[in-house]
Design an enzyme around this catalytic site. Structure first.
Site, PDB file in Angstrom:
ATOM      1  N   LYS A   1       0.622  -1.371  -0.170  1.00 25.89           N
ATOM      2  CA  LYS A   1      -0.048   0.050   0.109  1.00 25.89           C
ATOM      3  C   LYS A   1       0.835   1.219   0.060  1.00 25.89           C
ATOM      4  CE  LYS A   1      -3.946  -2.004   2.334  1.00 25.89           C
ATOM      5  NZ  LYS A   1      -4.467  -2.668   3.490  1.00 25.89           N
TER       6      LYS A   1
ATOM      7  N   GLN B   1      -4.738  -1.261   9.608  1.00 24.95           N
ATOM      8  CA  GLN B   1      -4.597  -2.503   9.176  1.00 24.95           C
ATOM      9  C   GLN B   1      -5.253  -3.553  10.080  1.00 24.95           C
ATOM     10  OE1 GLN B   1      -3.262  -3.354   5.741  1.00 24.95           O
ATOM     11  NE2 GLN B   1      -4.257  -5.241   6.277  1.00 24.95           N
TER      12      GLN B   1
ATOM     13  N   ASP C   1     -11.305   3.262   4.174  1.00 27.66           N
ATOM     14  CA  ASP C   1     -11.765   1.978   4.161  1.00 27.66           C
ATOM     15  C   ASP C   1     -13.013   1.883   4.476  1.00 27.66           C
ATOM     16  OD1 ASP C   1     -10.148  -0.121   3.909  1.00 27.66           O
ATOM     17  OD2 ASP C   1      -9.551  -0.735   5.802  1.00 27.66           O
TER      18      ASP C   1
END
Ligand code: NDP
Length: 297
Positions: free
Chosen positions: A54, A98, A121
């Site tokens: 990422k 994460q 997200d």
């Protein structure tokens, strides 16, 4: 006739390129780069790989990447303090914690602390609620990427029968919501659904997000159905091999004989997830800087 292979890898590469160009335009307009902060707690090897890729993709798309690696024993209070700092940091447009977090940390409580404007997200209650209400917000990356592939393949989804297998917060539920917003007639199936093959057989669009290797068989599918396979499952290794093959939730080879179009695993939905994360970060950056979000995003 063999199904069209939906090339998510190529689509994602084009999206990443477009995001990169628009990120440069953003920098010119805003006088700063768009920024994505990724927080990793602990040393989970798969998470380390995701976080590294990422970070690289963010920099390649002309955005600033901020990585925060915390030890596995980090307290929830310290993690929440970091989230608060990132919430307040004007250089940060998107915050991604994460998952999974180590067991002693409450994932929902940590995610809920991210301000909705930076929730790239799309997992906070505000983002989830805005999606349900049909309001502008940030949408989880995997389902949004899947919808992009569907629209690219099929154009207008109005009136199509769509079956989503799986009802997770991360994939199944937002996927169903996006399909509903696109005027499809949506059924959500799950582990308690009766006669799943018959339910799937009615579908013009099948999205499989289950996590069970090759569960969906060719004879479950309507002729010509479009199949989006979100599942990522590793088979046991063949004799002599170190690792098993990655497969989806759909029995790909046989499904190719029945479907009209299908995403492969790997190379289908997977590459879309990071590309959409970059897209979401740039959308957040434009909104956070009070600039109009370019329609190409
Ligand atoms: P979850 O485990 O959170 O959800 C799985 C869903 O599948 C649940 O709703 C469950 O039903 C349903 N299910 C389980 N068994 C059956 C069955 N036999 N028949 C019908 N439904 C069933 O998984 P996620 O949604 O997070 O992920 C799904 C898959 O997608 C995984 O393989 C994951 O690795 C992959 N994934 C891929 C991504 C990508 O980038 N390509 C990103 C995210 C996920 P119930 O609710 O009743 O338990």
């Amino acid at each position: 006739m063999a199904a069209i292979r939906i090339d998510g890898k190529a689509f994602a590469a084009t999206l990443r390129e477009r995001v990169g160009e628009l990120a440069s335009a953003f920098e010119q307009a805003a006088g700063r780069k768009a920024g994505l902060a990724v927080v990793l707690v602990g040393e989970d090897p798969a998470s380390q790989v995701y976080v590294r890729s990422k970070g690289k993709a963010t920099v390649a798309a002309h955005m600033a990447s901020f990585e925060h690696r915390l030890p596995a024993g980090t307290s929830e209070a310290d993690l929440l303090t970091l989230v608060e700092q990132l919430n307040a940091d004007p250089a940060v447009d998107g915050i991604l914690v994460q998952l999974p977090l180590p067991d002693h940390l409450d994932e929902q409580r940590v995610v809920d602390r991210i301000v909705p404007e930076k929730d790239v997200d799309g997992l906070t209650p505000t983002s989830t609620g805005r999606l349900a209400l049909g309001l502008d917000g940030l949408v989880p990356c995997t389902p949004l990427g899947s919808l992009m592939l569907l629209k690219d393949q099929l154009g207008d989804l109005t009136g199509m029968n769509a079956v989503v297998i799986g009802r997770s917060i991360l994939v199944g539920k937002p996927m169903a919501q996006l399909l509903l917003d696109a005027n499809a007639t949506v059924t959500i199936a799950h582990s308690r659904t009766k006669d799943l093959p018959e339910v799937v057989k009615r579908a013009d669009i099948v999205v499989a997000a289950v996590g069970r290797a090759e569960m969906v068989k060719a004879d479950w599918l309507k002729d010509g159905a479009t199949v989006i396979d979100v599942g990522i499952n590793r088979l046991p290794p063949e004799p002599g091999a170190e690792k098993g093959r990655l497969v989806g939730d759909v029995a790909y080879d046989e499904a190719c004989e029945k479907a009209g179009a299908i995403t492969p695993v790997p190379g289908g939905v997977g590459p879309m997830t990071i590309a959409v994360l970059l897209r979401n970060t740039l959308v957040a950056a434009y909104r956070n800087a009070n600039l109009e979000v370019p329609s190409e995003l």
